[in-house]
Design a protein around this motif. Structure first.
Motif, PDB file in Angstrom:
ATOM      1  N   LEU A 104       0.845  -1.189   0.000  1.00 32.97           N
ATOM      2  CA  LEU A 104       0.000   0.000   0.000  1.00 32.97           C
ATOM      3  C   LEU A 104       0.876   1.233   0.000  1.00 32.97           C
ATOM      4  CD1 LEU A 104       0.065   1.371   3.092  1.00 32.97           C
ATOM      5  CD2 LEU A 104      -1.384  -0.575   3.583  1.00 32.97           C
ATOM      6  N   GLU A 105       0.282   2.339  -0.402  1.00 33.46           N
ATOM      7  CA  GLU A 105       0.922   3.642  -0.293  1.00 33.46           C
ATOM      8  C   GLU A 105       0.100   4.470   0.680  1.00 33.46           C
ATOM      9  OE1 GLU A 105       1.813   1.890  -4.129  1.00 33.46           O
ATOM     10  OE2 GLU A 105      -0.114   2.710  -3.532  1.00 33.46           O
ATOM     11  N   CYS A 106       0.802   5.259   1.472  1.00 36.95           N
ATOM     12  CA  CYS A 106       0.169   6.096   2.477  1.00 36.95           C
ATOM     13  C   CYS A 106       0.854   7.455   2.462  1.00 36.95           C
ATOM     14  CB  CYS A 106       0.319   5.429   3.842  1.00 36.95           C
ATOM     15  SG  CYS A 106      -0.385   6.333   5.204  1.00 36.95           S
ATOM     16  N   ARG A 107       0.080   8.514   2.511  1.00 37.43           N
ATOM     17  CA  ARG A 107       0.686   9.842   2.554  1.00 37.43           C
ATOM     18  C   ARG A 107       1.644   9.919   3.737  1.00 37.43           C
ATOM     19  NH1 ARG A 107      -2.495  14.373   0.110  1.00 37.43           N
ATOM     20  NH2 ARG A 107      -1.416  15.632   1.664  1.00 37.43           N
ATOM     21  N   VAL A 108       2.797  10.523   3.530  1.00 39.77           N
ATOM     22  CA  VAL A 108       3.780  10.627   4.608  1.00 39.77           C
ATOM     23  C   VAL A 108       3.254  11.471   5.763  1.00 39.77           C
ATOM     24  CG1 VAL A 108       5.805  10.201   3.165  1.00 39.77           C
ATOM     25  CG2 VAL A 108       5.002  12.552   3.501  1.00 39.77           C
ATOM     26  N   ASP A 109       2.282  12.336   5.497  1.00 41.49           N
ATOM     27  CA  ASP A 109       1.718  13.167   6.561  1.00 41.49           C
ATOM     28  C   ASP A 109       0.492  12.544   7.236  1.00 41.49           C
ATOM     29  OD1 ASP A 109      -0.007  13.488   4.401  1.00 41.49           O
ATOM     30  OD2 ASP A 109       0.074  15.679   4.385  1.00 41.49           O
ATOM     31  N   ASN A 110       0.147  11.317   6.875  1.00 44.06           N
ATOM     32  CA  ASN A 110      -1.008  10.642   7.471  1.00 44.06           C
ATOM     33  C   ASN A 110      -0.525   9.647   8.529  1.00 44.06           C
ATOM     34  OD1 ASN A 110      -3.394   9.376   8.138  1.00 44.06           O
ATOM     35  ND2 ASN A 110      -4.067   9.134   6.016  1.00 44.06           N
ATOM     36  N   VAL A 111      -0.124  10.167   9.662  1.00 44.95           N
ATOM     37  CA  VAL A 111       0.451   9.351  10.729  1.00 44.95           C
ATOM     38  C   VAL A 111      -0.584   8.387  11.300  1.00 44.95           C
ATOM     39  CG1 VAL A 111       1.553   9.440  13.012  1.00 44.95           C
ATOM     40  CG2 VAL A 111       2.159  11.112  11.257  1.00 44.95           C
ATOM     41  N   ARG A 112      -1.827   8.822  11.392  1.00 48.50           N
ATOM     42  CA  ARG A 112      -2.891   7.962  11.926  1.00 48.50           C
ATOM     43  C   ARG A 112      -3.000   6.670  11.098  1.00 48.50           C
ATOM     44  NH1 ARG A 112      -8.311  10.498  13.688  1.00 48.50           N
ATOM     45  NH2 ARG A 112      -8.558   9.111  15.431  1.00 48.50           N
ATOM     46  N   GLY A 130       6.516  12.658  -4.524  1.00 47.81           N
ATOM     47  CA  GLY A 130       5.495  13.384  -5.266  1.00 47.81           C
ATOM     48  C   GLY A 130       4.344  12.535  -5.752  1.00 47.81           C
ATOM     49  N   TYR A 131       4.085  11.413  -5.108  1.00 44.51           N
ATOM     50  CA  TYR A 131       3.076  10.447  -5.564  1.00 44.51           C
ATOM     51  C   TYR A 131       1.669  11.042  -5.578  1.00 44.51           C
ATOM     52  CZ  TYR A 131       0.461   6.037  -5.701  1.00 44.51           C
ATOM     53  OH  TYR A 131      -0.388   5.017  -6.035  1.00 44.51           O
ATOM     54  N   ASN A 136       1.741  17.214  -4.626  1.00 44.67           N
ATOM     55  CA  ASN A 136       3.142  16.803  -4.646  1.00 44.67           C
ATOM     56  C   ASN A 136       3.596  16.248  -3.295  1.00 44.67           C
ATOM     57  OD1 ASN A 136       5.468  16.395  -6.209  1.00 44.67           O
ATOM     58  ND2 ASN A 136       6.441  18.198  -5.304  1.00 44.67           N
ATOM     59  N   VAL A 137       2.731  15.439  -2.671  1.00 47.28           N
ATOM     60  CA  VAL A 137       3.021  14.846  -1.364  1.00 47.28           C
ATOM     61  C   VAL A 137       3.616  13.453  -1.580  1.00 47.28           C
ATOM     62  CG1 VAL A 137       2.012  14.078   0.828  1.00 47.28           C
ATOM     63  CG2 VAL A 137       1.150  16.144  -0.290  1.00 47.28           C
ATOM     64  N   ASP A 138       4.665  13.162  -0.835  1.00 52.77           N
ATOM     65  CA  ASP A 138       5.310  11.845  -0.935  1.00 52.77           C
ATOM     66  C   ASP A 138       4.432  10.760  -0.342  1.00 52.77           C
ATOM     67  OD1 ASP A 138       7.479  13.186  -1.987  1.00 52.77           O
ATOM     68  OD2 ASP A 138       8.656  13.077  -0.134  1.00 52.77           O
ATOM     69  N   ALA A 139       4.610   9.547  -0.849  1.00 51.21           N
ATOM     70  CA  ALA A 139       3.918   8.379  -0.328  1.00 51.21           C
ATOM     71  C   ALA A 139       4.920   7.467   0.365  1.00 51.21           C
ATOM     72  CB  ALA A 139       3.237   7.607  -1.456  1.00 51.21           C
ATOM     73  N   LEU A 140       4.541   6.960   1.500  1.00 51.45           N
ATOM     74  CA  LEU A 140       5.291   5.919   2.184  1.00 51.45           C
ATOM     75  C   LEU A 140       4.763   4.598   1.652  1.00 51.45           C
ATOM     76  CD1 LEU A 140       7.223   5.012   4.467  1.00 51.45           C
ATOM     77  CD2 LEU A 140       5.236   5.092   6.002  1.00 51.45           C
ATOM     78  N   VAL A 141       5.639   3.746   1.151  1.00 49.03           N
ATOM     79  CA  VAL A 141       5.242   2.437   0.651  1.00 49.03           C
ATOM     80  C   VAL A 141       5.417   1.445   1.795  1.00 49.03           C
ATOM     81  CG1 VAL A 141       5.655   0.627  -1.064  1.00 49.03           C
ATOM     82  CG2 VAL A 141       5.990   3.046  -1.680  1.00 49.03           C
TER      83      VAL A 141
END
Length: 166
Positions: A104-112, A130-131, A136-141
């Motif tokens: 999955l990908e998750c916005r880096v700013d979506n800590v919850r 930039g996903y 242009n927000v990064d995604a955590l994979v």
């Protein structure tokens, strides 16, 4: 999720993800692959006691790998465990599709959301710069390797009370 759920899902989508909300066509396309013997998708909606769509989730399977496409929970339902129940159902679907890995990908700013995924055993494996556009927000994979000896998704457990229409 069925076609008649698309309008209330879109309302929730636009509220929760205003910058990068999915379109009606994207949901229709996903649902087109969620039925029949060749199905590769599983989409769910969670409905409140007053028949309001309060959450939805989707997963795509390809070979031995599944990808969580989306999980969304209405603002007034966040913190109730609904996201975990939806994720549990997606992991059950991954098991039914015989997938050994879930990404999955998750916005880096979506800590919850990251904390939810970590509770289920997902681990961070990288970033997609930039996903999420246009912001242009990064995604955590993140990745979950399923339990190979039991045939069930690691971290998933039976959850009572998930009300879904599919």
């Amino acid at each position: 999720m069925r076609w008649w759920d698309i309008d209330p899902v879109l309302e929730l989508e636009k509220d929760l993800f205003p910058e990068d909300a999915w379109s009606r066509g994207m949901f229709w396309s996903e649902l087109a692959h969620s039925r029949g013997p060749e199905a590769t998708r599983r989409y769910l909606v969670a409905v409140s006691g007053d028949d309001r769509v309060v959450g939805y989730a989707g997963l795509v399977a390809s070979g031995e790998q599944a990808d969580v496409q989306t999980i969304a929970v209405a603002r007034d339902q966040q913190g109730t465990g609904l996201g975990g129940r939806l994720l549990t159902e997606l992991l059950r679907a991954a098991t039914a599709f015989e997938c050994h890995e879930v990404l999955l990908e998750c916005r880096v700013d979506n800590v919850r959301a990251q904390k939810l995924y970590e509770r289920f055993g997902f681990e961070s494996i990288g970033f997609r710069r930039g996903y999420y556009q246009p912001g242009n927000v990064d995604a955590l994979v993140m990745r979950l390797i399923t339990a190979s000896d039991s045939g069930s998704a690691a971290g998933s457990s039976p959850v009572q009370g998930t009300e879904t229409n599919d």
